[in-house]
Design an enzyme around this catalytic site. Sequence first.
Site, PDB file in Angstrom:
ATOM      1  N   SER A 128      77.903   8.271  38.258  1.00 54.95           N
ATOM      2  CA  SER A 128      77.762   9.320  38.648  1.00 54.95           C
ATOM      3  C   SER A 128      76.221  10.207  39.065  1.00 54.95           C
ATOM      4  O   SER A 128      75.769   9.312  38.418  1.00 54.95           O
ATOM      5  CB  SER A 128      78.555  10.407  37.696  1.00 54.95           C
ATOM      6  N   TYR A 164      81.694  13.469  29.396  1.00 56.81           N
ATOM      7  CA  TYR A 164      81.447  13.056  30.791  1.00 56.81           C
ATOM      8  C   TYR A 164      79.938  12.473  31.147  1.00 56.81           C
ATOM      9  O   TYR A 164      79.769  11.442  31.489  1.00 56.81           O
ATOM     10  CB  TYR A 164      82.019  13.822  31.834  1.00 56.81           C
TER      11      TYR A 164
HETATM   12  P1  NAP Z   1      90.632  11.307  40.460  1.00 58.21           P
HETATM   13  O1  NAP Z   1      91.137  11.588  41.864  1.00 58.21           O
HETATM   14  O2  NAP Z   1      90.825  12.320  39.099  1.00 58.21           O
HETATM   15  O3  NAP Z   1      90.847   9.871  40.260  1.00 58.21           O
HETATM   16  C1  NAP Z   1      90.659   9.162  38.919  1.00 58.21           C
HETATM   17  C2  NAP Z   1      91.640   7.939  38.863  1.00 58.21           C
HETATM   18  O4  NAP Z   1      91.259   7.274  37.368  1.00 58.21           O
HETATM   19  C3  NAP Z   1      93.073   8.006  39.145  1.00 58.21           C
HETATM   20  O5  NAP Z   1      93.507   6.959  39.783  1.00 58.21           O
HETATM   21  C4  NAP Z   1      93.463   8.147  37.577  1.00 58.21           C
HETATM   22  O6  NAP Z   1      94.765   7.902  37.500  1.00 58.21           O
HETATM   23  C5  NAP Z   1      92.703   6.993  36.917  1.00 58.21           C
HETATM   24  N1  NAP Z   1      92.600   7.238  35.360  1.00 58.21           N
HETATM   25  C6  NAP Z   1      92.319   8.129  34.958  1.00 58.21           C
HETATM   26  N2  NAP Z   1      92.806   7.899  33.244  1.00 58.21           N
HETATM   27  C7  NAP Z   1      93.252   6.719  33.455  1.00 58.21           C
HETATM   28  C8  NAP Z   1      94.235   5.765  32.470  1.00 58.21           C
HETATM   29  N3  NAP Z   1      94.126   6.142  31.283  1.00 58.21           N
HETATM   30  N4  NAP Z   1      94.673   4.675  32.775  1.00 58.21           N
HETATM   31  C9  NAP Z   1      94.525   4.475  34.141  1.00 58.21           C
HETATM   32  N5  NAP Z   1      94.120   5.029  35.346  1.00 58.21           N
HETATM   33  C10 NAP Z   1      93.612   6.191  34.840  1.00 58.21           C
HETATM   34  O7  NAP Z   1      89.005  11.441  40.530  1.00 58.21           O
HETATM   35  P2  NAP Z   1      87.914  10.553  41.365  1.00 58.21           P
HETATM   36  O8  NAP Z   1      86.851  11.719  41.769  1.00 58.21           O
HETATM   37  O9  NAP Z   1      88.452   9.759  42.539  1.00 58.21           O
HETATM   38  O10 NAP Z   1      87.094   9.771  40.239  1.00 58.21           O
HETATM   39  C11 NAP Z   1      87.058   8.236  40.537  1.00 58.21           C
HETATM   40  C12 NAP Z   1      85.685   7.780  39.669  1.00 58.21           C
HETATM   41  O11 NAP Z   1      84.691   8.579  40.230  1.00 58.21           O
HETATM   42  C13 NAP Z   1      85.592   8.271  38.457  1.00 58.21           C
HETATM   43  O12 NAP Z   1      84.954   7.488  37.662  1.00 58.21           O
HETATM   44  C14 NAP Z   1      84.901   9.511  38.372  1.00 58.21           C
HETATM   45  O13 NAP Z   1      84.113   9.596  37.278  1.00 58.21           O
HETATM   46  C15 NAP Z   1      83.469   9.232  39.531  1.00 58.21           C
HETATM   47  N6  NAP Z   1      83.149  10.190  40.202  1.00 58.21           N
HETATM   48  C16 NAP Z   1      83.812  11.317  40.829  1.00 58.21           C
HETATM   49  C17 NAP Z   1      82.861  12.237  41.369  1.00 58.21           C
HETATM   50  C18 NAP Z   1      83.452  13.058  42.240  1.00 58.21           C
HETATM   51  O14 NAP Z   1      82.789  13.987  42.913  1.00 58.21           O
HETATM   52  N7  NAP Z   1      84.703  13.265  42.746  1.00 58.21           N
HETATM   53  C19 NAP Z   1      81.564  12.252  41.291  1.00 58.21           C
HETATM   54  C20 NAP Z   1      81.016  11.380  40.589  1.00 58.21           C
HETATM   55  C21 NAP Z   1      81.826  10.253  39.796  1.00 58.21           C
HETATM   56  P3  NAP Z   1      95.898   9.269  37.475  1.00 58.21           P
HETATM   57  O15 NAP Z   1      95.872   9.704  38.930  1.00 58.21           O
HETATM   58  O16 NAP Z   1      97.127   8.503  37.188  1.00 58.21           O
HETATM   59  O17 NAP Z   1      95.354  10.216  36.750  1.00 58.21           O
END
Ligand code: NAP
Length: 255
Positions: free
Chosen positions: A147, A160
């Site tokens: 991130s 986080y």
């Molecule tokens: P998201 O839409 O909330 O997706 C998160 C994913 O992780 C979902 O598939 C979720 O499954 C899964 N997950 C969470 N806890 C889990 C568990 N215990 N077991 C299995 N799966 C689990 O968010 P995203 O933005 O795509 O995030 C993906 C990655 O990118 C994360 O590591 C996040 O920190 C990172 N990130 C995101 C951003 C941003 O701006 N969006 C920025 C920097 C970094 P469910 O749908 O079932 O909850």
Amino acid sequence: MSDLSAFSLAGKRILVTGANTGIGQGIAVSIVRAGGAVVGVGRSAMDETAEKVAAVGGRFEAVRCDLGDDATAQAMLDRVWDGTGPLDGLVNNAGIIRRADAVDLTETDWDDVIGVNLKTVFFLSQRFARRVLAESGRRGKIVNIASVLSFQGGIRVASYTASKHGVLGITRLLACEWAAKGINVNGIAPGYIETNNTEALRTDPDRSASILARIPAGRWGAPEDIGDAAVFLLAPASNYMHGAVVPVDGGWLAR
Ligand code: NAP
């Protein structure tokens, strides 16, 4: 005539955690567009991702697993490897976020976030590396989704930020240990991407406007922006990259 084979994932099988939505879904679609096959792992149904992959003619296997428990996650990787075949890459994407002022953050908010975002990332990577290293001549690629909060403090997201600083650290450490053994470990630091993770920010008009005003590209990122960078880190084109965490953030960290 052009030869883009160094950027192709043809014949590669990549496990992507959290592939049912958001960035993980974008990564899965980009991988199949580049010719690879995806094993999507998560705790929710993967139907939407399976449909998107099918629309571009790719191969997708869905595996249910709650990654909150690292031992369960390791057993899942062994089941996949022994059941449907070896893996060429692992994308540690699944992650959670809890928002609270630091004075109010609970121990549960700390443990849950560190568990999924850092502990499972380490032990899943360890299990993947053990399987790769057990077979002479096999190579592997690990891509950790970090991130911009691997480099910045942020606000109201203490566990986080700690987890993502940790992801940066173990990406570098694992790269140092495994670079000469045929495993590349790198990461991507997404900026502000339109997913569930950022819904609370995007629906707050003040936070949303102030974030957008600071992004040089003038827009929030899309999951495919991260997916296409992941393809590069999974493909032969990046074979000499080790321990890099590449910002894909519309220029956020450059300011
Ligand atoms: P998201 O839409 O909330 O997706 C998160 C994913 O992780 C979902 O598939 C979720 O499954 C899964 N997950 C969470 N806890 C889990 C568990 N215990 N077991 C299995 N799966 C689990 O968010 P995203 O933005 O795509 O995030 C993906 C990655 O990118 C994360 O590591 C996040 O920190 C990172 N990130 C995101 C951003 C941003 O701006 N969006 C920025 C920097 C970094 P469910 O749908 O079932 O909850």
